[in-house]
Motif scaffolding. Structure first.
Motif, mmCIF file in Angstrom:
data_model
loop_
_atom_site.group_PDB
_atom_site.id
_atom_site.type_symbol
_atom_site.label_atom_id
_atom_site.label_comp_id
_atom_site.label_asym_id
_atom_site.label_seq_id
_atom_site.Cartn_x
_atom_site.Cartn_y
_atom_site.Cartn_z
ATOM 1 N N GLY A 9 -16.912 -1.095 0.583
ATOM 2 C CA GLY A 9 -15.614 -1.654 0.241
ATOM 3 C C GLY A 9 -15.178 -2.626 1.317
ATOM 4 O O GLY A 9 -15.700 -2.616 2.439
ATOM 5 N N ALA A 10 -14.210 -3.448 0.995
ATOM 6 C CA ALA A 10 -13.661 -4.389 1.965
ATOM 7 C C ALA A 10 -12.153 -4.455 1.789
ATOM 8 O O ALA A 10 -11.654 -4.547 0.659
ATOM 9 N N VAL A 11 -11.444 -4.406 2.909
ATOM 10 C CA VAL A 11 -9.991 -4.567 2.892
ATOM 11 C C VAL A 11 -9.676 -6.055 2.874
ATOM 12 O O VAL A 11 -10.124 -6.801 3.749
ATOM 13 N N VAL A 12 -8.929 -6.478 1.870
ATOM 14 C CA VAL A 12 -8.515 -7.884 1.748
ATOM 15 C C VAL A 12 -6.994 -7.882 1.679
ATOM 16 O O VAL A 12 -6.411 -7.250 0.798
ATOM 17 N N ARG A 13 -6.371 -8.591 2.583
ATOM 18 C CA ARG A 13 -4.931 -8.453 2.746
ATOM 19 C C ARG A 13 -4.092 -9.519 2.056
ATOM 20 O O ARG A 13 -2.930 -9.264 1.724
ATOM 21 N N LEU A 42 5.122 -2.530 4.504
ATOM 22 C CA LEU A 42 6.293 -3.337 4.179
ATOM 23 C C LEU A 42 6.473 -4.508 5.129
ATOM 24 O O LEU A 42 7.236 -5.438 4.831
ATOM 25 N N VAL A 43 5.805 -4.468 6.275
ATOM 26 C CA VAL A 43 5.883 -5.556 7.244
ATOM 27 C C VAL A 43 4.526 -6.237 7.339
ATOM 28 O O VAL A 43 3.494 -5.646 7.027
ATOM 29 N N GLY A 44 4.542 -7.495 7.752
ATOM 30 C CA GLY A 44 3.303 -8.224 7.947
ATOM 31 C C GLY A 44 2.870 -8.999 6.723
ATOM 32 O O GLY A 44 3.363 -8.780 5.608
ATOM 33 N N PRO A 45 1.932 -9.933 6.913
ATOM 34 C CA PRO A 45 1.471 -10.816 5.824
ATOM 35 C C PRO A 45 0.445 -10.127 4.931
ATOM 36 O O PRO A 45 -0.763 -10.350 5.039
ATOM 37 N N ARG A 46 0.922 -9.264 4.047
ATOM 38 C CA ARG A 46 0.042 -8.517 3.153
ATOM 39 C C ARG A 46 0.613 -8.568 1.747
ATOM 40 O O ARG A 46 1.819 -8.431 1.554
#
Length: 305
Positions: A9-13, A42-46
């Protein structure tokens, strides 16, 4: 767990547009990966998880989509059950539900949410898992608990996957790992976080500690153990060519664990085979999107083994 195949798997934000997000999902699908995962903060560019996973599922045909992980404190489990059942239907049964307590203090502070002690959050998560499984079931569901009360609720639609979508739980603390061993389909072995929610606990590392977490899962799972999928996140990746030397400056205290992969493609593939064959870790999640170009050839070489 003999014969367990690798999954990646890969985390893609995030992405700057719907088109870019769809292209990222399709590239991942074509690159030996099984699952696209998004975090839940809830915070950050996601991107927000439900909308992002729906878009990724619509842009692909084989790729599974999931979370690493939904923060339980952000949604009532009846709401999450409805959202995930709908997403499982719209993705033709390709959803994997990763669920955690919620842990990042900045999320809670920014949104004005109460950040309760770890024990309370784990208790609430255990109840939420029971509610999710009940509402994903075929009959009206009632639950009278400390944190949630459900009365004869029969939600529609039901998930396509029966009895429910694959459920991932994980963490580094013993209580979370024991809960995951009893209730999850996938256990993600991670680092314990600090009680104050400021980040991972730096003392929770090294080979001995990692192996102890596997032992905790095995003991708590009992007869379920052979049906579990064990996984972990690749936190550091360093790929070199065979002719290149490796500086000691690249090493960390986690090098012996599968969370740190350093060396040639051949070295890394051998290390992953070792951890699967000797310790049952078959599901690997690439934590940093920047590592996709370097790791993709390794994933492709192992995807069918």
């Amino acid at each position: 767990m003999a014969g367990r195949r690798f999954r990646f798997g890969a985390v893609v934000r995030g992405a700057a547009s719907g088109r870019e997000w769809a292209e990222k999902a399709r590239r991942l699908e074509d690159s030996g990966f099984d699952v696209l995962l998004v975090p839940d903060h809830l915070v950050g560019p996601r991107l927000a998880p439900v909308a992002a996973l729906t878009a990724a599922a619509c842009a692909t045909t084989r790729l599974r989509v999931g979370t690493l992980v939904f923060a339980n404190d952000f949604r009532h489990p009846a709401v999450l059950a409805k959202e995930t059942a709908t997403l499982d239907l719209l993705s033709d049964g390709r959803l994997e539900v990763g669920l955690g307590t919620g842990w990042m203090a900045a999320d809670y502070a920014g949104a004005g949410l109460a950040f309760e002690p770890p024990g309370t959050r784990v208790d609430r998560l255990a109840e939420a898992v029971a509610v999710l499984k009940g509402l994903w079931g075929d009959e009206p569901f009632t639950h009278e608990g400390t944190h949630y009360r459900i009365t004869a609720l029969d939600q529609q639609p039901k998930p396509v996957q029966r009895p429910h979508p694959r459920l991932l739980l994980g963490g580094g603390g013993r209580r979370m790992l024991r809960l995951a061993a009893r209730e999850a389909d996938v256990v993600n072995l991670g680092m314990r976080v600090r009680p104050d929610g400021t980040g991972p606990d730096g003392t929770d590392g090294g080979l001995k500690t990692f192996l102890a977490k596997i032992d905790t899962v095995c003991e708590a799972a009992g007869d379920r153990y052979d049906r579990l999928e064990l996984g972990t996140s690749i936190m550091q990746l360093g790929v070199r060519k065979p002719e290149e030397s490796w500086s000691a400056a690249h090493t960390t205290g986690q090098d012996e664990t599968p969370q740190v992969l350093l060396g040639t493609h051949h070295d890394i593939a051998d290390k992953l085979r070792h951890w699967r064959d000797e310790h049952d870790i078959s599901y690997y999640v690439l934590h940093h999107e920047r590592d996709l170009p370097a790791f993709t050839p390794i994933a492709e070489s192992l995807a069918t083994t």
